[in-house]
Write an enzyme that holds these catalytic residues in place. Structure first.
Site, PDB file in Angstrom:
ATOM      1  N   GLU A  98       9.801  15.135  12.483  1.00  0.00           N
ATOM      2  CA  GLU A  98       9.136  16.202  11.731  1.00  0.00           C
ATOM      3  C   GLU A  98       8.775  17.402  12.600  1.00  0.00           C
ATOM      4  O   GLU A  98       7.672  17.926  12.569  1.00  0.00           O
ATOM      5  CB  GLU A  98       7.881  15.658  11.023  1.00  0.00           C
ATOM      6  CG  GLU A  98       7.487  16.464   9.788  1.00  0.00           C
ATOM      7  CD  GLU A  98       6.479  15.747   8.922  1.00  0.00           C
ATOM      8  OE1 GLU A  98       6.802  15.475   7.763  1.00  0.00           O
ATOM      9  OE2 GLU A  98       5.353  15.472   9.381  1.00  0.00           O
ATOM     10  N   ASN A 116       7.719  16.970   2.243  1.00  0.00           N
ATOM     11  CA  ASN A 116       6.336  16.962   1.781  1.00  0.00           C
ATOM     12  C   ASN A 116       6.109  17.926   0.631  1.00  0.00           C
ATOM     13  O   ASN A 116       4.953  18.277   0.333  1.00  0.00           O
ATOM     14  CB  ASN A 116       5.384  17.290   2.939  1.00  0.00           C
ATOM     15  CG  ASN A 116       5.238  16.125   3.890  1.00  0.00           C
ATOM     16  OD1 ASN A 116       5.015  15.001   3.477  1.00  0.00           O
ATOM     17  ND2 ASN A 116       5.405  16.387   5.177  1.00  0.00           N
ATOM     18  N   HIS A 127      -0.154   7.361  -5.435  1.00  0.00           N
ATOM     19  CA  HIS A 127       0.415   8.401  -4.577  1.00  0.00           C
ATOM     20  C   HIS A 127       1.438   9.245  -5.345  1.00  0.00           C
ATOM     21  O   HIS A 127       1.409  10.476  -5.297  1.00  0.00           O
ATOM     22  CB  HIS A 127       1.078   7.752  -3.351  1.00  0.00           C
ATOM     23  CG  HIS A 127       1.818   8.720  -2.483  1.00  0.00           C
ATOM     24  ND1 HIS A 127       1.188   9.750  -1.817  1.00  0.00           N
ATOM     25  CD2 HIS A 127       3.136   8.833  -2.192  1.00  0.00           C
ATOM     26  CE1 HIS A 127       2.090  10.448  -1.137  1.00  0.00           C
ATOM     27  NE2 HIS A 127       3.279   9.911  -1.346  1.00  0.00           N
ATOM     28  N   HIS A 164       3.178  17.418  -1.609  1.00  0.00           N
ATOM     29  CA  HIS A 164       2.283  16.477  -0.933  1.00  0.00           C
ATOM     30  C   HIS A 164       1.004  17.119  -0.395  1.00  0.00           C
ATOM     31  O   HIS A 164      -0.007  16.438  -0.258  1.00  0.00           O
ATOM     32  CB  HIS A 164       3.017  15.770   0.215  1.00  0.00           C
ATOM     33  CG  HIS A 164       4.000  14.736  -0.236  1.00  0.00           C
ATOM     34  ND1 HIS A 164       5.067  15.031  -1.053  1.00  0.00           N
ATOM     35  CD2 HIS A 164       4.083  13.399   0.016  1.00  0.00           C
ATOM     36  CE1 HIS A 164       5.766  13.914  -1.280  1.00  0.00           C
ATOM     37  NE2 HIS A 164       5.193  12.919  -0.645  1.00  0.00           N
ATOM     38  N   HIS A 193      -1.962  15.048  -1.449  1.00  0.00           N
ATOM     39  CA  HIS A 193      -2.858  14.366  -0.517  1.00  0.00           C
ATOM     40  C   HIS A 193      -4.309  14.801  -0.728  1.00  0.00           C
ATOM     41  O   HIS A 193      -5.236  13.997  -0.586  1.00  0.00           O
ATOM     42  CB  HIS A 193      -2.433  14.634   0.926  1.00  0.00           C
ATOM     43  CG  HIS A 193      -1.189  13.897   1.329  1.00  0.00           C
ATOM     44  ND1 HIS A 193      -0.521  14.168   2.505  1.00  0.00           N
ATOM     45  CD2 HIS A 193      -0.491  12.907   0.727  1.00  0.00           C
ATOM     46  CE1 HIS A 193       0.538  13.369   2.601  1.00  0.00           C
ATOM     47  NE2 HIS A 193       0.572  12.596   1.522  1.00  0.00           N
ATOM     48  N   ARG A 207       3.528  -3.571  21.788  1.00  0.00           N
ATOM     49  CA  ARG A 207       4.154  -2.251  21.975  1.00  0.00           C
ATOM     50  C   ARG A 207       5.519  -2.132  21.304  1.00  0.00           C
ATOM     51  O   ARG A 207       6.337  -1.286  21.699  1.00  0.00           O
ATOM     52  CB  ARG A 207       4.248  -1.892  23.462  1.00  0.00           C
ATOM     53  CG  ARG A 207       2.894  -1.800  24.132  1.00  0.00           C
ATOM     54  CD  ARG A 207       2.994  -1.177  25.518  1.00  0.00           C
ATOM     55  NE  ARG A 207       1.663  -1.069  26.108  1.00  0.00           N
ATOM     56  CZ  ARG A 207       1.103  -2.003  26.889  1.00  0.00           C
ATOM     57  NH1 ARG A 207       1.774  -3.117  27.154  1.00  0.00           N
ATOM     58  NH2 ARG A 207      -0.094  -1.835  27.404  1.00  0.00           N
ATOM     59  N   ARG A 245      12.074  18.337   8.535  1.00  0.00           N
ATOM     60  CA  ARG A 245      11.621  17.164   7.789  1.00  0.00           C
ATOM     61  C   ARG A 245      10.370  17.448   6.954  1.00  0.00           C
ATOM     62  O   ARG A 245      10.101  16.757   5.978  1.00  0.00           O
ATOM     63  CB  ARG A 245      11.375  15.990   8.748  1.00  0.00           C
ATOM     64  CG  ARG A 245      11.055  14.711   8.003  1.00  0.00           C
ATOM     65  CD  ARG A 245      11.092  13.481   8.882  1.00  0.00           C
ATOM     66  NE  ARG A 245      10.642  12.318   8.145  1.00  0.00           N
ATOM     67  CZ  ARG A 245      10.677  11.078   8.596  1.00  0.00           C
ATOM     68  NH1 ARG A 245      11.172  10.834   9.792  1.00  0.00           N
ATOM     69  NH2 ARG A 245      10.250  10.077   7.865  1.00  0.00           N
ATOM     70  N   GLU A 263       9.040  11.009  -6.506  1.00  0.00           N
ATOM     71  CA  GLU A 263       9.780  11.260  -5.272  1.00  0.00           C
ATOM     72  C   GLU A 263      11.256  11.554  -5.561  1.00  0.00           C
ATOM     73  O   GLU A 263      11.899  12.300  -4.821  1.00  0.00           O
ATOM     74  CB  GLU A 263       9.629  10.084  -4.308  1.00  0.00           C
ATOM     75  CG  GLU A 263       8.198   9.788  -3.877  1.00  0.00           C
ATOM     76  CD  GLU A 263       7.599  10.799  -2.897  1.00  0.00           C
ATOM     77  OE1 GLU A 263       8.309  11.750  -2.500  1.00  0.00           O
ATOM     78  OE2 GLU A 263       6.425  10.641  -2.526  1.00  0.00           O
ATOM     79  N   LYS A 294       8.450   6.573   9.041  1.00  0.00           N
ATOM     80  CA  LYS A 294       7.050   7.002   9.089  1.00  0.00           C
ATOM     81  C   LYS A 294       6.175   5.796   8.775  1.00  0.00           C
ATOM     82  O   LYS A 294       6.348   5.154   7.740  1.00  0.00           O
ATOM     83  CB  LYS A 294       6.775   8.098   8.051  1.00  0.00           C
ATOM     84  CG  LYS A 294       7.080   9.493   8.515  1.00  0.00           C
ATOM     85  CD  LYS A 294       6.534  10.466   7.480  1.00  0.00           C
ATOM     86  CE  LYS A 294       6.757  11.888   7.890  1.00  0.00           C
ATOM     87  NZ  LYS A 294       6.180  12.810   6.896  1.00  0.00           N
ATOM     88  N   LYS A 296      17.313  11.850   1.798  1.00  0.00           N
ATOM     89  CA  LYS A 296      16.280  11.628   2.811  1.00  0.00           C
ATOM     90  C   LYS A 296      16.922  11.266   4.155  1.00  0.00           C
ATOM     91  O   LYS A 296      16.488  11.754   5.202  1.00  0.00           O
ATOM     92  CB  LYS A 296      15.305  10.536   2.377  1.00  0.00           C
ATOM     93  CG  LYS A 296      14.204  10.342   3.417  1.00  0.00           C
ATOM     94  CD  LYS A 296      12.929   9.781   2.888  1.00  0.00           C
ATOM     95  CE  LYS A 296      11.857   9.825   3.970  1.00  0.00           C
ATOM     96  NZ  LYS A 296      10.627   9.149   3.567  1.00  0.00           N
TER      97      LYS A 296
END
Length: 366
Positions: A243, A251, A271, A254, A258, A127, A247, A191, A149, A233
């Site tokens: 997010e 993207n 990517h 993206h 994606h 955990r 935030r 990026e 992330k 960032k």
């Protein structure tokens, strides 16, 4: 504004008790003080892949051992297609077999895939155990290593399974960029360009003027691009760690990107390549919405191309595009939300008329 001559920098991601430093500089893999200072426990599991391990695993291991740490190596196969459940289980298998406890620190040595996998393993194992990002690709140094992330891909959607889990530190050794394949360097520049598009026309103009120096790997230009990207960032993450709203601007490009990755199969395009093309598509859609002019759209396409990135997507049926974009973390109630520019340097999060979306897909794919 010219690139600073300073090739090392120290930033802080301000998140209260979860705040952490980002160190950017040359030969940081050899810094006992930096690495040992970030790791309180005695045992360290380094997660890396078959491409990075031969280059940097021994070097990082020696540095950690010299600082009195016991090192457990975990070497995974390379590639976006390996960012999956099986790879996650391989990490857990070693941690359990080695009887690693909550004082064991995980170190992600590699690019974005390794960083995301290691972070998710750290968030989940017992955990939550500490972890450190040691990014070795430009994409990871300017983007994925910062912000917490973590996660894995699912055949039906990218990054749909994961957790927000911040590292204890990010240590970016810029000399690792010397061994990057040109295609990987270009993927990272996507990026960098994104950060200029969404927050600073001044930084975007600097990228335009210096993209040749970045592609040529000039240390001062790269150091400045990495530092500014991390500053941008870190500032966004500070304001919206999980997010909830702001935030999502990170993207930009993206949603299209994606869809390209999932539609073609993970690993077919890198990517950053998918994001580069996705930004051209988002700029096209921004122009169709009346948010930017034709000249701005062309500027974005030109700098993406100059960075060595694709500007035209592989043709997919428009219905397939839309289906893939609906499986997006920003989508709500089946409505796809896009990050567009209004104008350059200022992002807007919005839904769009389907006919304009279809027009962009038709214009930007072949």
């Amino acid at each position: 504004m010219s690139a600073q001559h300073e090739t090392s920098s120290h930033l802080q991601v301000e998140l209260g008790e979860r705040s952490y430093p980002i160190d950017i500089g040359q030969s940081l893999l050899d810094s006992h003080e930096l690495l040992a200072g970030a790791i309180s426990g005695k045992r360290v599991a380094i997660v890396t892949n078959t491409v990075v391990a031969p280059l940097y695993l021994e070097r990082l291991t020696k540095t950690l051992q010299a600082a009195g740490k016991q090192v457990i190596p975990i070497v995974l196969p390379d590639g976006e297609q390996e960012k999956n459940w099986e790879s996650l289980m391989k990490i857990f298998d070693v941690l359990l077999a080695e009887k690693c406890d909550r004082q064991t620190t995980l170190v992600a040595l590699g690019g974005g895939v390794i960083g995301d996998l290691t972070g998710y393993a750290a968030a989940s194992y017992m955990r939550g155990v500490p972890f450190i990002q040691v990014p070795t690709t430009l994409l990871a140094q300017v983007d994925s290593s910062v912000g917490g992330k973590t996660g894995i891909n699912h055949p039906l959607g990218k990054n749909m399974i994961g957790a927000f889990y911040q590292p204890l530190a990010v240590i970016a050794d810029t000399t690792t960029l010397n061994t990057l394949a040109p295609r990987e360097l270009s993927a990272g520049l996507a990026e960098v360009i994104k950060h200029g598009c969404i927050t600073s026309e001044v930084f975007f103009s600097w990228i335009e003027a210096n993209v040749g120096r970045l592609v040529a790997r000039e240390p001062a230009a790269l150091a400045y691009a990495i530092q500014r990207s991390c500053e941008i960032k870190a500032d966004v993450v500070r304001q919206d760690e999980r997010e909830g709203g702001l935030r999502a601007i990170l993207n930009f490009g993206h949603t299209f990107g994606h869809a390209i990755e999932a539609g073609l199969g993970y690993g077919e395009w890198l990517h950053g390549e998918a994001v580069g093309c996705g930004m051209v598509m988002a700029a096209d859609l921004s122009q169709r919405m009346g948010f930017i002019d034709e000249a701005t759209k062309q500027r974005i396409a030109a700098v993406v191309a100059a960075a060595g990135l694709p500007t035209v997507a592989t043709r997919m049926d428009a219905g397939r595009w839309i289906e893939l974009m609906q499986v997006d973390k920003k989508a709500a109630g089946g409505k796809i939300k896009f990050i567009l520019l209004k104008p350059l340097g200022t992002p807007v999060i919005t839904t769009v008329p389907e006919e304009l979306l279809r027009a962009t897909i038709a214009a930007c794919s072949s």
